[in-house]
Design a protein around this motif. Structure first.
Motif, PDB file in Angstrom:
ATOM      1  N   LYS A  29      -9.563   8.691 -11.917  1.00 53.38           N
ATOM      2  CA  LYS A  29      -8.977   7.387 -11.600  1.00 53.38           C
ATOM      3  C   LYS A  29      -9.988   6.474 -10.911  1.00 53.38           C
ATOM      4  CE  LYS A  29      -4.294   9.075 -11.657  1.00 53.38           C
ATOM      5  NZ  LYS A  29      -3.011   9.166 -11.030  1.00 53.38           N
ATOM      6  N   LEU A  30     -11.202   6.501 -11.416  1.00 57.47           N
ATOM      7  CA  LEU A  30     -12.233   5.603 -10.919  1.00 57.47           C
ATOM      8  C   LEU A  30     -12.040   4.232 -11.554  1.00 57.47           C
ATOM      9  CD1 LEU A  30     -15.402   7.869 -11.170  1.00 57.47           C
ATOM     10  CD2 LEU A  30     -14.161   7.248  -9.118  1.00 57.47           C
ATOM     11  N   PRO A  31     -12.561   3.186 -10.927  1.00 59.69           N
ATOM     12  CA  PRO A  31     -12.510   1.873 -11.574  1.00 59.69           C
ATOM     13  C   PRO A  31     -13.268   1.929 -12.903  1.00 59.69           C
ATOM     14  CG  PRO A  31     -13.194   1.673  -9.291  1.00 59.69           C
ATOM     15  CD  PRO A  31     -13.154   3.139  -9.607  1.00 59.69           C
ATOM     16  N   GLY A  32     -12.673   1.460 -13.947  1.00 58.56           N
ATOM     17  CA  GLY A  32     -13.287   1.512 -15.271  1.00 58.56           C
ATOM     18  C   GLY A  32     -12.622   2.528 -16.175  1.00 58.56           C
ATOM     19  N   ASP A  33     -11.858   3.463 -15.614  1.00 58.36           N
ATOM     20  CA  ASP A  33     -11.081   4.386 -16.431  1.00 58.36           C
ATOM     21  C   ASP A  33      -9.947   3.612 -17.092  1.00 58.36           C
ATOM     22  OD1 ASP A  33     -12.717   6.438 -15.646  1.00 58.36           O
ATOM     23  OD2 ASP A  33     -11.299   7.306 -14.226  1.00 58.36           O
ATOM     24  N   ILE A  34      -9.638   3.965 -18.301  1.00 58.13           N
ATOM     25  CA  ILE A  34      -8.642   3.230 -19.077  1.00 58.13           C
ATOM     26  C   ILE A  34      -7.274   3.892 -18.914  1.00 58.13           C
ATOM     27  CG2 ILE A  34      -7.968   2.531 -21.399  1.00 58.13           C
ATOM     28  CD1 ILE A  34     -10.984   2.593 -22.085  1.00 58.13           C
ATOM     29  N   TYR A  44      -4.273   8.034 -20.631  1.00 60.65           N
ATOM     30  CA  TYR A  44      -5.327   7.961 -19.622  1.00 60.65           C
ATOM     31  C   TYR A  44      -6.627   8.427 -20.253  1.00 60.65           C
ATOM     32  CZ  TYR A  44      -7.958   8.979 -15.381  1.00 60.65           C
ATOM     33  OH  TYR A  44      -8.926   9.020 -14.416  1.00 60.65           O
ATOM     34  N   ILE A  47     -13.166   7.340 -18.935  1.00 62.57           N
ATOM     35  CA  ILE A  47     -14.519   7.080 -19.427  1.00 62.57           C
ATOM     36  C   ILE A  47     -15.555   7.056 -18.302  1.00 62.57           C
ATOM     37  CG2 ILE A  47     -14.217   4.565 -19.455  1.00 62.57           C
ATOM     38  CD1 ILE A  47     -16.138   6.484 -22.086  1.00 62.57           C
ATOM     39  N   VAL A  48     -15.267   6.388 -17.205  1.00 63.80           N
ATOM     40  CA  VAL A  48     -16.232   6.308 -16.099  1.00 63.80           C
ATOM     41  C   VAL A  48     -16.375   7.670 -15.423  1.00 63.80           C
ATOM     42  CG1 VAL A  48     -16.740   5.203 -13.884  1.00 63.80           C
ATOM     43  CG2 VAL A  48     -15.815   3.857 -15.762  1.00 63.80           C
ATOM     44  N   THR A  49     -15.266   8.378 -15.262  1.00 64.15           N
ATOM     45  CA  THR A  49     -15.311   9.720 -14.685  1.00 64.15           C
ATOM     46  C   THR A  49     -16.172  10.638 -15.551  1.00 64.15           C
ATOM     47  OG1 THR A  49     -13.113   9.398 -13.755  1.00 64.15           O
ATOM     48  CG2 THR A  49     -13.907  11.657 -13.895  1.00 64.15           C
TER      49      THR A  49
END
Length: 68
Positions: A29-34, A44, A47-49
């Motif tokens: 749940k980082l910023p940038g995750d879709i 969910y 992608i950033v994770t």
């Protein structure tokens, strides 16, 4: 065969350490995750994770290979 055994043991130790650390560090749940929510369905895509974990694992394997 000993090389394969050492490799499997190393991978096992790394997976164990990552699993242990994930108990205390909540990755995801980082910023940038879709995240797409529609009705009762949630999609969910971390992608950033995935990118962060890829970089960290690449560094770990680089240092393991460097000190062999």
């Amino acid at each position: 065969m000993t090389g394969i055994g050492k490799l499997l043991m190393t991978i096992g130790v790394i997976v164990f350490i990552i699993g242990f650390l994930m108990q205390f560090i909540h990755i995801g749940k980082l910023p940038g995750d879709i995240v797409i929510k529609k009705g009762n369905t949630t999609f969910y895509f971390p992608i950033v994770t995935s990118i962060v974990l890829s970089v960290v694992l690449s560094l770990v394997f680089y240092f393991i290979g460097k000190f062999r």
